[in-house]
Every structure is written in C-alpha cells, then in structure tokens.
Design a protein around this motif. Sequence first.
Motif: not given
Lengths: 175, 382
Positions: B153-173
């Motif tokens: 789910c954390a990977q999916i959350t990251a992917i949504r943040e990046l797809l939306s264009g709000k962020y360019r990079y996501a660090v998922v721990i």
Amino acid sequence: MITLAHIRITPSETWLNGKVVSNSNINGIYREFIGDYPKFFKMDSLCKLGFIAAELILKGQTPELKENASIILFNRNGSLITDRNYQMTIADDHFFPSPALFVYTLANIVTGEIAIRHKIYGESSFYVLPHQDDEMINDVVNKAYLTSNPSFILTGWVDYDDDDNYVADIKLVTK
Amino acid sequence: MEGVMITKIADNIISPLGCTSEENFKAVLSGETELKKHEGTFGLPEPFCASLFNRDDINKQLDYELRSVGNLTFFEKLCVLSAKRAIEECNLSPRETNVIFILSTTKGNVEFLEHNLSDQRCYLAESAIKIAKYFGNNNSPLVVSNACISGVCAQITAIRELLSGKYRYAVVIGGDVLSKFIVSGFQSFKALSPEQCKPYDKDRIGLNLGEAVGTMIFKAGKPSNEGYWRYVACSIHNDANHISGPSRTGEGSFRVLSDILKNIGIDEIGFVNVHGTSTAYNDEMESIALHRANLDNVPINGLKGYYGHTLGAAGIIETILSMKAIENGVILPTKGFGTIGTSYNVNISNQVRKTDKSAFVKILSGFGGSNAGISYQKGGKA
C-alpha cells in the motif's frame, strides 16, 4: 470531488448533513439507530466509532454501489486506545495476552468492520497523520482515483483518544 | 497525468541476512535464514521461532554509520539507515520540496508502552516526521498502517503521489521491530509455528515473525538509465468477510489479481511472489485466488522461509528481492516448502528456477480482510 453526505460524531453531538441527530454517546447511538448487529459489542472503541458513522452515512446506498466503494480513513492515534489495553494484559506479573484485544491493535481493522457490514469489496486503506489535516486528506483521497475507479469513497477522520475525546468526521465523496 | 512513467531508482534491505539488497539477494539465493528458536527473549514465558537482529551488532553499525541521530529510537534508526543507503545510491537530494517520505509500519515504537502507556514515541506520525527531518525534508510524511499489506500500500501511495505530479520523488520506507507486544499477540492467536515455517506445505502449522527494514525510491518521468523498473499496475481490495481470517473464496485477493491482469498479460509474468505466511488459512486462500485468476500454471514463490513475516517491511523487501530475481533470470526458491498442501496445485518449488520474463506480481493479504498487489516490469533501453 463531490460530497454526497457528511457525518460528524463527538461525545456530545452527532451531526448528519448539517443537522444534529443525536446527543448520545457511541453505545447510545447504536441503540437509537442500529440495534441489530451483536458483533458491535465485540469491537474496540475505534471500530465502534467508525462503524456507527458508516452505518448512518451509508443509509440509502444500494448494495451495487457499495460493492465497488472504497474506504480510506485517517487518524492520529492509530489503534493506541486498544494498544494500551492489550499492553495491560502482558505485564510481567499478570501475563494473560488477549487475542480478542490483539486483533484490534491495528488501526485498519475499522475499515474491515465497515467492509464486512456493508459488503464493500473495494479498497480499504488507513493512514496515520500528525493531526487532522483536511487538505491532506482530500489530496490523498483525490489521488486514489489515479489507480482505482470506486463508485464512491467513504473517507475522513476517525480518532479515539479516550471516552471523553473522540471524533468521527466522515464524508461520502465521488469524482 | 496517468501516462507518466514511474520507475524505481534505488532500494535497500537491512535484515538479519545483510545490510544491502545485494547481500540479501545472495543470502536468499544460497538458502540462508536467521529463523531460529528464541527462549526468554523480550521476557516472554514461551519460546518462539523468529528472525531477529543481533541487537549488539546492529546497534554498533547504526552508531557507526549514523551521526547526530539525537533522540531516534532503534526502529527509527533502522529506517534512517536503510533510507540513507538508498538515497546515496541514487544521489537524491532528500531535502528538496519535490520529495515525499512515506512510512509503512504496523506497530512502530509500540514497545515503549511497556514503561509508559502515554509515551509520545508510540504515535506513528511522530516517527515518520523524525525520519523525514533527519534528511532535512519538511513535507508532511504519510504513514500507511494497513496491517500486513502496508508495504505494498505504501508503494501504491507513492505511485499515486508521483502520478498526480505533486512530487517527483518518493522515498518509501517499510519496517517493524519485534517486541513482547507483537510476539505475545501472535502467540495468543496460536498463529506461530514453533519451528521454521513451511509455506504452502501440507505440514505447515503457522508463521514465523521477522525483523527487517527496506526502502524503495521512485521517480516520476522518463528513466535516464537502461534496465529500469517500471510500475505497471496495482490494486487494493477488501474481502468483506472477516477481520482476522482470510476469505474462503479468496475474494479480495482474486479481485486484486484480476485488476492487475487487465494491465499485463499472463505470458509476461515470470512469477507471482505470494504472501505465503505458512498459516493453514492464508496459503489455502491464496491458492484459491490464484486458481480463480487462471494463474495455476504461472510459477509462484514465497520468501517467509528466509525472513519470517516482517510485517510493515514485508511488501517492500519482497518486492525488491523479486526485482533482483528477474534481473538475474531466476525465480527464488520457496524455502520450507516440500509437498503441496493447498486445494489447488499451484506452481511452487523449493528449487531455483530460471525465467526469461521481464515482469512479476507481488501480492499480500492481512488482518482487516485487506489484500493488495502490485506489478512491475523491467524496461529495455531508456
């Protein structure tokens, strides 16, 4: 996003779509409006709170729409109310760990309780935030549409500090 | 924005088997595990079999590699070390405003409740803030707390943040450390195996718990390197059946697999990396879901025989190891498996198998009736 319905439950007032509908506590609301789901009494406080909020706000939604709905909830405390209760069952001098409590030491169980009652097979997600941040909640929920296509989303804040401090602030939204 | 390509640009695993993804992959490939019997650990009256960090060794390493950790807890230091190594691998500037931190954990610092029921360190968001701040990042981090499926789910959350264009990079721990709290709970549930677990085996009698942290860093936009990993599809579904038992029809997991197979052909998938906890119900449920999704013949594997169930880390480290496996043209063996013990005869093995496929699917299921899956494909030239 379009808001279809809104509910706000606090220890003193329950508002549904802008009107006060009850002044009872959680168990009182269950007796006033629900009453036919004995499993309610097995739930922990966070689940009871989320459950009654979902029960009132989902009234009138069809099974077809509910099947493909998503549940995305947020809070600050996670499941700490039950974590503390469970911790008290594993003290060195009184070690009787309770499986009935342990299962509720996960915040996302509330999404499962709602899904079971309403036969919601869509996404169920739980996020923990430092405080109620409606802008961030809306932002995360809006983005759920980028990888899923729910009929509607039951979303918002459901947080249980203690019996005098709790709030469910939940909406049904659609694209 | 849905056409934006999302790629994984760095990763790290810190576990009892090693402190890099590569070390972990090599250890798994050679069949290593740190799953062993622990007596008296965490002050528990009953012994248990788990994969635990050697506290002395790992603490020395944390002290050596991390400076100015201030008031970070053991759990938070592990997350920081894992993220630091991944960040260094891709030369990311973590303080930039286009970077978001996402933490996957089930119980974070819950062990501190033992001495103080109101310990502030037990608020999961506080951990995430401290970790992001260590790297000078001031964006509000997100904590995904979705039980055993949190890592996907954390990977999916990251992917949504990046797809939306709000962020360019996501660090998922993703991470969890074990404690009296967690182990006693699983013991009370009668879910633990006293010996090394046997995923999908006819003699499986329960799961093992394990400790690990993992990090994946994602980027939105065209990859600059060859041989990148591209996100393909993801899905989350509830069973709407039971809070602590999986669905007898595998409903949620089946719906997850069906969603993913709308976006990638079965013939492109090298394997499905399953949850495979080694409990009677989980593995049976998964075999039903795989069968319903017409995946009986596609190779599957599970990694709990090397690590145990690492809770918030599981979805992250098992995804990273699956990527490493495809890169090396192999399907990792399911350690502990011997004879099929599920209703459907899924394609599982305890031997290293070869694959020339470029994609895989990772699935998880957990308490709360939750199920999640994600698929990645290795790209060719950039």
